[in-house]
Design an enzyme around this catalytic site. Structure first.
Site, short mmCIF file in Angstrom:
data_model
loop_
_atom_site.label_atom_id
_atom_site.label_comp_id
_atom_site.label_asym_id
_atom_site.label_seq_id
_atom_site.Cartn_x
_atom_site.Cartn_y
_atom_site.Cartn_z
N GLY A 1 1.92 5.06 -0.79
CA GLY A 1 1.23 6.32 -1.08
C GLY A 1 2.25 7.39 -1.40
O GLY A 1 2.50 7.70 -2.57
N GLU B 1 0.81 -1.22 0.00
CA GLU B 1 0.00 0.00 0.00
C GLU B 1 0.85 1.28 0.00
O GLU B 1 0.79 2.07 0.94
CB GLU B 1 -0.94 -0.01 1.21
N TYR C 1 0.23 14.43 0.64
CA TYR C 1 -0.17 15.15 1.86
C TYR C 1 0.00 16.66 1.70
O TYR C 1 0.36 17.36 2.63
CB TYR C 1 0.59 14.60 3.08
N CYS D 1 -1.98 34.52 9.10
CA CYS D 1 -1.69 35.19 10.37
C CYS D 1 -1.40 34.18 11.48
O CYS D 1 -2.17 34.03 12.44
CB CYS D 1 -2.84 36.11 10.74
#
Length: 420
Positions: free
Chosen positions: A279, A277, A374, A345
């Site tokens: 990613g 798996e 991500y 900010c």
């Protein structure tokens, strides 16, 4: 590996495949994400080559980057999907990944999500707890169907990664303690609507050292032999993902061939299908976040490079103290040292401190490297900022695969009650 493996300078200009990023910026508003199709294909092939000879299935971890164009690119290469929500299952299906190649993981599967996954006929559920197992059994029985399950075991292995992305220690929320797993497998085998098919393990993310995998795979092999001896026939071993990439701070990157050899050594003779798996290691270094310099601010102590990208576009540096290599899109002869920050900010809206890059002036473009994973998926509209568009390049072609919404669309997300 060099931190710019797929984004070379051609002459003085950084390119993605055959497209100059500076040319893209004439047509796409900054900040924007830019991904390379060739990079994704190359990374995928590294896995498929390394695991050749094994009955294996590469299920891309959708959470790393869930844009349907990325999923469709991987689907065409033969990938399945590792999903953690109904939304991710829907995205994978919409992008052309067949249900029989979809795995559903995650610690908090809702009744609706389980029902949807069963209706689609997904490959398997990676079960994280006893109550979840009972819930899946109950729903599958009500639907007069059978759920194929692997139980995620927690091998209590120190993954040597950031505390927020380690998942294989006893104190983490994930999985079942490996020593307690045989008892739960016996229960699973007795439950209606459940077909026990496999064992699942995933110990963390952004792992550079392969030794924890070696240790975890050895423990999983021992468990599989124990279960088989008890009459529970294991057909699938899901070894998770988690291989790290070089963000530019170090030169180490785990060798996928060695990783596959660890899997083959411990698991290859058990007669099981192996699910991998990956990613981040498929898409992380296939993407950059391109940003424009708004201001160069000379402070008393530091000089600040203020970009039009911010923590709402790429949260990894502020959330994980993550390092990303940053480079000017046009090669610069002179170097300068900056704190590279965004306009949000928050003091935490900082991409790098005391970082030497090419000397910049207002309007220059910079690329934040290793932003393919991500990045866009964790973005928000914090400070009521519009999203960074996403662009996919293939050869000389590019396509905007997610448009920037406008302010009208942003405001239309809210509804003012009738009493106001």
């Amino acid at each position: 590996m060099h931190p710019l493996p797929y984004f070379p300078y051609v002459g003085q200009q950084m390119h993605v495949e055959d497209v100059a990023i500076s040319d893209l910026a004439q047509h796409v508003p900054t900040p924007f994400y830019c991904y390379s199709s060739a990079a994704i294909a190359t990374n995928y092939k590294r896995y498929s080559d390394a695991f050749s000879g094994l009955d294996s299935l590469i299920c891309y971890a959708v959470k790393a980057n869930s844009n349907q164009a990325i999923l469709a690119t991987l689907a065409q290469l033969g990938a399945g999907a590792d999903t953690v929500s109904e939304g991710e299952i829907r995205r994978a299906l919409a992008a052309g990944i067949k249900a029989e190649k979809i795995v559903f993981a995650g610690v908090g599967k809702s009744e609706q999500e389980i029902r949807y996954a069963l209706e689609q006929g997904i490959l398997q559920f990676n079960v994280e707890s006893e109550p979840e197992l009972e819930r899946i059994s109950q729903i599958a029985s009500q639907m007069n169907t059978t759920a194929r399950v692997s139980i995620r075991v927690n091998p209590d292995v120190e993954a040597k990664t950031h505390a927020k992305i380690t998942t294989g220690k006893a104190e983490n929320k994930f999985g079942i303690n490996i020593d307690l797993a045989p008892t739960l497998y016996q229960k699973a085998a007795s439950l209606p609507g459940i077909e026990v098919t496999g064992v699942d393990v995933h110990i963390g993310s952004q792992l550079i050292d392969l030794a924890p995998f070696d240790l975890a795979f050895a423990k999983v092999a021992e468990l599989v032999n124990t279960l088989n001896a008890q009459g529970i026939h294991i057909k699938v071993i899901d070894i998770g993902g988690g291989l790290g990439i070089n963000y530019g701070e170090h030169s180490d990157e785990p060798d996928i061939i060695t990783y596959a050899q660890h899997a083959k050594q411990h698991l290859g003779n058990l007669g099981c299908k192996i699910i991998i798996e990956p990613g981040r290691s498929l898409v992380g270094n296939a993407g950059v976040l391109v940003s424009k310099v708004e201001y160069v601010k000379v402070g008393q102590v530091r000089t600040f490079l203020i970009l039009d990208a911010a923590m709402n576009d790429l949260v990894r540096p502020s959330m994980y103290d993550a390092y990303h290599h940053i480079a000017t899109v046009s090669k610069k002869a002179e170097q300068a040292t900056y704190d590279i920050v965004g306009p949000v900010c928050e003091t935490g809206d900082t991409f790098a401190k005391n970082r030497a890059i090419g000397q910049c002036e207002e309007g220059d473009l910079v690329a934040i490297m290793g932003a393919g994973a991500y990045g866009a998926v964790m973005a928000s509209h914090y400070n009521s900022r519009l999203n960074a568009p996403e662009v996919l390049v293939k050869g000389q072609e590019y396509s905007i695969i997610r448009e920037r919404i406008d302010f009208d669309a942003l405001l239309a997300m809210d509804t003012i009650p009738s009493w106001l």
